[in-house]
Design a protein around this motif. Structure first.
Motif, PDB file in Angstrom:
ATOM      1  N   ASP A  14      -9.576   9.563  11.527  1.00  0.00           N
ATOM      2  CA  ASP A  14      -8.560  10.447  12.093  1.00  0.00           C
ATOM      3  C   ASP A  14      -9.058  11.861  12.332  1.00  0.00           C
ATOM      4  O   ASP A  14      -8.614  12.522  13.266  1.00  0.00           O
ATOM      5  CB  ASP A  14      -7.323  10.474  11.192  1.00  0.00           C
TER       6      ASP A  14
ATOM      7  N   MET B  82      -8.139  12.370  16.085  1.00  0.00           N
ATOM      8  CA  MET B  82      -6.987  13.231  16.301  1.00  0.00           C
ATOM      9  C   MET B  82      -7.372  14.700  16.301  1.00  0.00           C
ATOM     10  O   MET B  82      -6.520  15.572  16.218  1.00  0.00           O
ATOM     11  CB  MET B  82      -5.932  12.939  15.241  1.00  0.00           C
TER      12      MET B  82
ATOM     13  N   ALA C 287      -0.157   4.743  17.960  1.00  0.00           N
ATOM     14  CA  ALA C 287       0.586   5.860  17.397  1.00  0.00           C
ATOM     15  C   ALA C 287      -0.232   7.152  17.471  1.00  0.00           C
ATOM     16  O   ALA C 287       0.313   8.243  17.638  1.00  0.00           O
ATOM     17  CB  ALA C 287       0.965   5.565  15.948  1.00  0.00           C
ATOM     18  N   ARG C 288      -1.561   7.008  17.365  1.00  0.00           N
ATOM     19  CA  ARG C 288      -2.426   8.195  17.481  1.00  0.00           C
ATOM     20  C   ARG C 288      -2.364   8.771  18.889  1.00  0.00           C
ATOM     21  O   ARG C 288      -2.415   9.982  19.080  1.00  0.00           O
ATOM     22  CB  ARG C 288      -3.872   7.846  17.149  1.00  0.00           C
TER      23      ARG C 288
ATOM     24  N   PHE D  87       0.326  11.061  19.209  1.00  0.00           N
ATOM     25  CA  PHE D  87       0.012  12.358  18.615  1.00  0.00           C
ATOM     26  C   PHE D  87      -0.846  13.194  19.567  1.00  0.00           C
ATOM     27  O   PHE D  87      -0.547  14.350  19.856  1.00  0.00           O
ATOM     28  CB  PHE D  87      -0.735  12.126  17.290  1.00  0.00           C
TER      29      PHE D  87
ATOM     30  N   ASN E 246       0.803  -1.215   0.000  1.00  0.00           N
ATOM     31  CA  ASN E 246       0.000   0.000   0.000  1.00  0.00           C
ATOM     32  C   ASN E 246       0.839   1.270   0.000  1.00  0.00           C
ATOM     33  O   ASN E 246       0.309   2.364  -0.008  1.00  0.00           O
ATOM     34  CB  ASN E 246      -0.926   0.006   1.215  1.00  0.00           C
ATOM     35  N   ASN E 247       2.122   1.073   0.083  1.00  0.00           N
ATOM     36  CA  ASN E 247       3.001   2.230   0.160  1.00  0.00           C
ATOM     37  C   ASN E 247       4.313   1.882  -0.521  1.00  0.00           C
ATOM     38  O   ASN E 247       5.383   2.004   0.055  1.00  0.00           O
ATOM     39  CB  ASN E 247       3.217   2.562   1.642  1.00  0.00           C
TER      40      ASN E 247
ATOM     41  N   THR F  46      -9.668   5.427   7.228  1.00  0.00           N
ATOM     42  CA  THR F  46      -8.666   5.877   8.179  1.00  0.00           C
ATOM     43  C   THR F  46      -8.678   7.394   8.286  1.00  0.00           C
ATOM     44  O   THR F  46      -8.635   7.954   9.381  1.00  0.00           O
ATOM     45  CB  THR F  46      -7.274   5.374   7.759  1.00  0.00           C
ATOM     46  N   ASP F  47      -8.767   8.060   7.128  1.00  0.00           N
ATOM     47  CA  ASP F  47      -8.778   9.528   7.153  1.00  0.00           C
ATOM     48  C   ASP F  47      -9.975  10.069   7.903  1.00  0.00           C
ATOM     49  O   ASP F  47      -9.869  11.013   8.691  1.00  0.00           O
ATOM     50  CB  ASP F  47      -8.785  10.077   5.725  1.00  0.00           C
TER      51      ASP F  47
ATOM     52  N   MET G 125       7.156  10.463  12.840  1.00  0.00           N
ATOM     53  CA  MET G 125       6.628   9.119  13.050  1.00  0.00           C
ATOM     54  C   MET G 125       5.507   8.846  12.066  1.00  0.00           C
ATOM     55  O   MET G 125       4.657   9.693  11.833  1.00  0.00           O
ATOM     56  CB  MET G 125       6.098   9.031  14.484  1.00  0.00           C
ATOM     57  N   GLU G 126       5.563   7.653  11.505  1.00  0.00           N
ATOM     58  CA  GLU G 126       4.521   7.297  10.557  1.00  0.00           C
ATOM     59  C   GLU G 126       3.294   6.791  11.301  1.00  0.00           C
ATOM     60  O   GLU G 126       3.406   6.111  12.314  1.00  0.00           O
ATOM     61  CB  GLU G 126       5.042   6.196   9.631  1.00  0.00           C
ATOM     62  N   LEU G 127       2.117   7.159  10.808  1.00  0.00           N
ATOM     63  CA  LEU G 127       0.897   6.655  11.421  1.00  0.00           C
ATOM     64  C   LEU G 127       0.369   5.497  10.593  1.00  0.00           C
ATOM     65  O   LEU G 127       0.135   5.644   9.398  1.00  0.00           O
ATOM     66  CB  LEU G 127      -0.170   7.755  11.481  1.00  0.00           C
ATOM     67  N   PRO G 128       0.176   4.357  11.232  1.00  0.00           N
ATOM     68  CA  PRO G 128      -0.315   3.198  10.479  1.00  0.00           C
ATOM     69  C   PRO G 128      -1.784   3.373  10.130  1.00  0.00           C
ATOM     70  O   PRO G 128      -2.474   4.181  10.757  1.00  0.00           O
ATOM     71  CB  PRO G 128      -0.134   2.053  11.474  1.00  0.00           C
ATOM     72  N   PRO G 129      -2.280   2.640   9.139  1.00  0.00           N
ATOM     73  CA  PRO G 129      -3.725   2.662   8.878  1.00  0.00           C
ATOM     74  C   PRO G 129      -4.445   1.898   9.985  1.00  0.00           C
ATOM     75  O   PRO G 129      -3.855   1.026  10.625  1.00  0.00           O
ATOM     76  CB  PRO G 129      -3.863   1.919   7.552  1.00  0.00           C
TER      77      PRO G 129
ATOM     78  N   ARG H 154     -10.875   8.933  -0.364  1.00  0.00           N
ATOM     79  CA  ARG H 154     -10.857   9.204   1.075  1.00  0.00           C
ATOM     80  C   ARG H 154     -11.053   7.891   1.824  1.00  0.00           C
ATOM     81  O   ARG H 154     -12.103   7.279   1.746  1.00  0.00           O
ATOM     82  CB  ARG H 154     -11.997  10.159   1.432  1.00  0.00           C
TER      83      ARG H 154
END
Ligand SMILES: Nc1nc2c(ncn2[C@@H]2O[C@H](COP(=O)(O)OP(=O)(O)OP(=O)(O)O)[C@@H](O)[C@H]2O)c(=O)[nH]1
Ligand SMILES: [Mg+2]
Lengths: 82, 809
Positions: B302, B306, B401-402, B405, B99-100, B298-299, B514-518, B295
């Motif tokens: 978030d 977040m 990870a969130r 943040f 995915n990346n 996850t977005d 830091m990367e945020l995972p899905p 979209r």
């Protein structure tokens, strides 16, 4: 006076949520640069600020990933703003 | 099983970006049970396993921490880099997140530049399909010239397929190597193609340096080009090696760097990264066929989770839910285990031993000692299981990870980066992985500070101690009492953080990326497996420790007590009666009488020797087993329970009163037992609805457990305040040996001992102040505690000035 108001280089910290900007450079030492480059934040790349507030980490979209950049680091990312 | 070189076991290493599924694959291939979680930086150490390829030949398999590039800036990345450079691996399985792909291939390019044989496993194909990403694996294989397999590491058949491909590639490499150089130990790739052509300004310097770097000692051979590039990338570690070793002159390096910068108008590292990304970009353009960005969920999630305003309340809500589920759902099952195990191991065993006519002491030891120990452990199973379950769900969801943040602002107030929050959350499960998880933090100061705070996050081994006491002393409020202990730990961590920030570790926290995972929706099978692995570990450990503690201490405390069995039965009954009616009449004299009749055992003498230290916090003279338990608790916190139940239980068991409680009819009836056990669950669960509004009013234990524990514990602790002060001390004091070993390794002896001493003293201060304010009322002891607090602050200030700060950054 200023003819080309179109584009100016600013630190990422002044960009607000929802904007898409192009990275133009990275200030700071090689260490900070390395961390940002590793995650794909490099000159020429378009990034989208998902969430950006003063004194908070910025959440940006880079390519297919979401990256959180600590406040201290946010100021080191230079971007072109229109 | 042929002879010579061919029998050498091949070593296969798994490398790739953080959170790309390396450990999932490692576990799949090797059958291991290493920790997996949905955030970057779960694996922080090298893990070794083995796997059997189809024809029965065995390979060593190595799991590595995730890396984004071959330059390391934290401890875990260093482990991966050093391993890859050592040349120990014959083949590297480079895992990529489908995915990346672009960002993941950035590392692949660097691995290819190393010239190590690699095979690409494009992972998470299942998610890629969902995201409408389709990848032309053949085109990728052609572009890079290495084997590519698309997998979903959670699927067994995919793992098998990859394993077969690894095997084929290995034998292909082997025969190539043999053809060229005869039987070979190393499977180095014969031709090293130049993958990325950098601008001439850089290539010229690289060419010049390659000659000078021929002798550079690293495990891998023929990586001069790679090293030259690393020096130009200003990798501090490689540069130091190269200049210290006299291969290149520091000034020469500087000159080259500034020449390149002035010619290319950009620092060399930026140019190199740019070219690598350029190369990758071109490959990705050929390989990814369809890519509709939409979209994602996850977005959407978030934007809420977040959110600047909602983030913190949501976080608090989640933590509350973790606790609520543990206490209420877990609590509903406590009687089930208690009745069932109690029936089998205590009542059942006692009847069995009576029937076969074994000596009384044996019956007492097995049924009341070991048996009671097992029952005690079993009653915690539901809590610990629930705690592990919700933590596993949380860890797999992507929220960890969130939380970093959301809590960043708060953590920075304590002088720590938001990233430190992840190890602290891990600490609610166990302190050892929490301490290890600090390896992902970049500055030593942040690491040591985070380690300082981590034992204050109540770990799962402390939970049973709280449960046992809360059930005995706080009945209806036990949930609230346990919750308050967790809170106390967090508050003390905050205060400790502030203290450290203003004394030992001044300065700003390091800045991080830091990367945020899905988000992943929790997969039941995965989560259950994970929970089960942890629970099993916990039970083995706790069970063993408690049983050992009970047996040894039971034995030790009986040494020198020849007349123990002829104790005054009347006095004993009086105490038990007093307890049963819920009145704390068992006065000091009674308790003393209990433990001191029949002469002092070795243990008793030790216990009595040290107990004065604990007297200001309400551990009375007769309650020396509590002091002993604190010592065994240093080995493992669960041992506190083992010790207490063993030693109090022994006292009760000697005249058979413990037996009299559970064993009313003297007949062992498994059917009725099980029925009683099941009924307890449904009763407890039926009351659940009304308790949602009630924050923490869960009953930590039901009737059965309470009756038994109460009578045991109330022999030692005469008031709830004493019990709570004791729990506060248990929460804070010296970390268990396993944690301490980890701390010692990660922070070094100086900070490790300071931390252990600090925690023990802090525990004493908090417990004493609490006890004296609530019950004791001694101004003297409060004064002593305050003076000690001041002493700690002054000591930390002094040390902050003395100790070298340079080593901390
Ligand atoms: N859907 C799906 N999830 C996967 C797959 N492989 C791994 N995961 C999940 O991805 C997350 C990360 O997996 P890990 O195996 O811990 O990743 P890692 O590469 O070892 O991560 P670090 O140790 O942090 O570098 C976990 O939540 C896994 O369950 C896959 O093929 N499909
Ligand atoms: Mg891992």
């Amino acid at each position: 006076m200023r003819l080309s108001m179109q584009q100016s280089t600013v630190p990422l910290s002044v960009v607000s949520s929802g904007e898409r900007v192009k990275v133009s450079g990275i200030a700071g030492g090689a260490n900070a640069r390395k961390k940002l480059l590793d995650l794909g934040i490099r000159p020429g790349e378009m990034i989208e600020v998902i969430s950006g507030h003063k004194n908070h980490p910025f959440l940006v979209r880079v390519g297919d990933s979401r990256v959180m950049i600590g406040w201290g680091m946010v100021e080191k990312v230079l971007v072109d703003q229109n | 099983m042929s002879e010579g070189i061919e029998t050498k076991q091949r070593v296969i290493a798994v490398a790739g970006n953080p959170n790309s599924g390396k450990t999932t694959l490692f576990n799949g291939l090797s059958g291991g049970a290493e920790r997996i979680g949905n955030w970057p930086g779960v694996t922080v150490e090298k893990k070794v396993g083995s796997f059997i390829m189809s024809e029965g030949s065995k390979c060593e398999l190595v799991d590595l921490p995730g890396i984004y590039s071959l330059s390391a800036s934290s401890e875990d990345e260093r482990v991966a880099r050093d391993y890859l450079l050592s040349g120990s691996a014959d083949l590297v399985v480079n895992i990529l997140d489908a995915n990346n792909l672009e960002r993941n291939l950035y590392l692949t390019v660097q691995l290819l530049e190393l010239g190590q044989p690699i095979i690409l496993a494009v992972n998470m194909m299942d998610l890629a399909r969902k995201n409408n990403i389709s990848i032309d694996l053949e085109a990728l294989e052609k572009s890079l010239g290495v084997p590519v397999v698309g997998i979903s590491a959670v699927e067994n058949k995919d793992v098998k397929q990859l394993s077969a491909r690894i095997e084929r590639y290995l034998s292909q490499l082997e025969s190539e190597a043999t053809r060229e150089r005869g039987p070979a130990l190393k499977l180095a790739v014969p031709v090293r193609p130049v993958f990325v052509q950098y601008p001439n300004e850089i290539e010229d310097v690289v060419e010049d340096w390659i000659g000078k770097l021929k002798e550079f000692p690293v495990g891998l051979e023929g990586i001069e080009r790679w090293i030259a590039l690393k020096v130009l990338e200003q990798d501090p570690w490689i540069t130091k090696q190269v200049t210290d070793g006299g291969f290149l002159d520091a000034r020469e390096v500087q000159n080259a760097l500034s020449r390149i910068e002035s010619l290319l108008k950009q620092p060399a590292d930026l140019v190199i990264a740019d070219y690598r990304y350029g190369f990758v970009h071109a490959v990705v353009g050929r390989v990814i066929r369809r890519h509709t960005t939409r979209r994602s969920r996850t977005d959407m999630a978030d934007t809420v989770v977040m959110n600047r305003v909602l983030g913190v309340p949501i976080f608090l809500g989640i933590m509350y839910a973790v606790f609520w589920i543990t206490m209420h759902i877990g609590g509903a099952f406590i009687d089930f285990f208690d009745i069932l195990f109690g029936g089998i191991f205590v009542e059942g065993a006692a009847i069995l031993f009576e029937n076969i006519g074994s000596p009384v002491w044996l019956k007492v030891l097995v049924a009341d000692g070991v048996g009671a120990g097992i029952v005690t452990v079993s009653t915690f199973i539901p809590f610990v299981f629930m705690m592990f379950l919700v933590l596993s769900i949380l860890e797999d969801s992507g929220y960890m990870a969130r939380a970093a943040f959301v809590m960043d602002r708060f953590m920075r107030w304590l002088g720590l980066p938001g990233k430190s929050f992840v190890p602290l959350m891990v600490g609610f499960g166990c302190t050892v992985p929490a301490v290890l998880a600090t390896k992902t933090l970049e500055s030593n100061k942040d690491r040591i500070m985070t380690i300082f705070l981590s034992p204050l996050m109540s770990c799962s081994a402390k939970l049973p101690v709280y449960v046992l006491f809360a059930a005995a002393f706080f009945q209806r409020n036990s949930g609230g009492i346990i919750f308050s202990l967790y809170l106390a730990g967090i508050i003390l961590a905050i205060l400790t953080g502030l203290l450290l920030k203003h004394t030992l570790f001044p300065g700003d926290p390091s800045s991080f990326v830091m990367e945020l995972p899905p988000y992943h929706s929790p997969r039941l099978r995965h989560v259950m497996r994970h929970t089960w692995i942890r629970l099993k570990e916990f039970l083995m450990r706790a069970g063993l420790i408690i049983i050992i503690a009970v047996s040894i201490l039971g034995f030790l405390s009986s040494i020198g007590v020849p007349g123990g069995n002829q104790k005054d039965a009347a006095a004993e009954t009086a105490v038990v009666d007093g307890v049963k009616t819920g009145v704390t009449e068992s006065t000091q004299a009674d308790v003393d009488a209990d433990y001191s009749t029949g002469g002092a055992s070795v243990l008793e003498q030790i216990g009595k020797g040290v107990s004065p230290v604990f007297r200001p916090m309400g551990v009375e003279e007769g309650n020396w087993p509590a002091a002993v338990a604190l010592f065994t608790g240093i080995f493992a916190k669960e041992a506190i329970i083992g010790t207490l139940s063993g030693m109090y239980g022994q006292m009760l068991g000697e005249d058979g009163s413990a037996l009299a409680e559970g064993d009313e009819e003297g007949v062992f009836r498994p059917g009725a037992l099980f029925f009683r056990a099941v009924r307890s669950v449904s009763e407890a669960l039926s009351g659940l609805g009304s308790s949602l509004a009630d924050p923490v009013g869960a009953q930590a234990a039901g009737e059965e457990a309470r009756r038994e524990n109460t009578s045991l514990l109330k022999k030692g602790f005469t008031s709830p305040v004493q019990a709570y002060a004791y729990l506060l001390f248990v929460l804070i004091y010296f970390p268990c040996v396993a944690s301490f070993a980890a701390i010692l390794k990660e922070s070094g002896p100086r900070y490790a001992w300071l931390q252990a001493g600090y925690l023990t003293l802090l525990g004493w201060i908090v417990a004493v102040v609490f006890y004296q304010l609530a019950e004791g009322g001694s101004v003297f002891w409060i004064g002593v505690a305050l003076a000690l607090t001041l002493g700690i602050i002054l000591l930390f200030r002094f040390l902050g000035k003395r100790w070298n700060r340079a080593e901390l950054t």
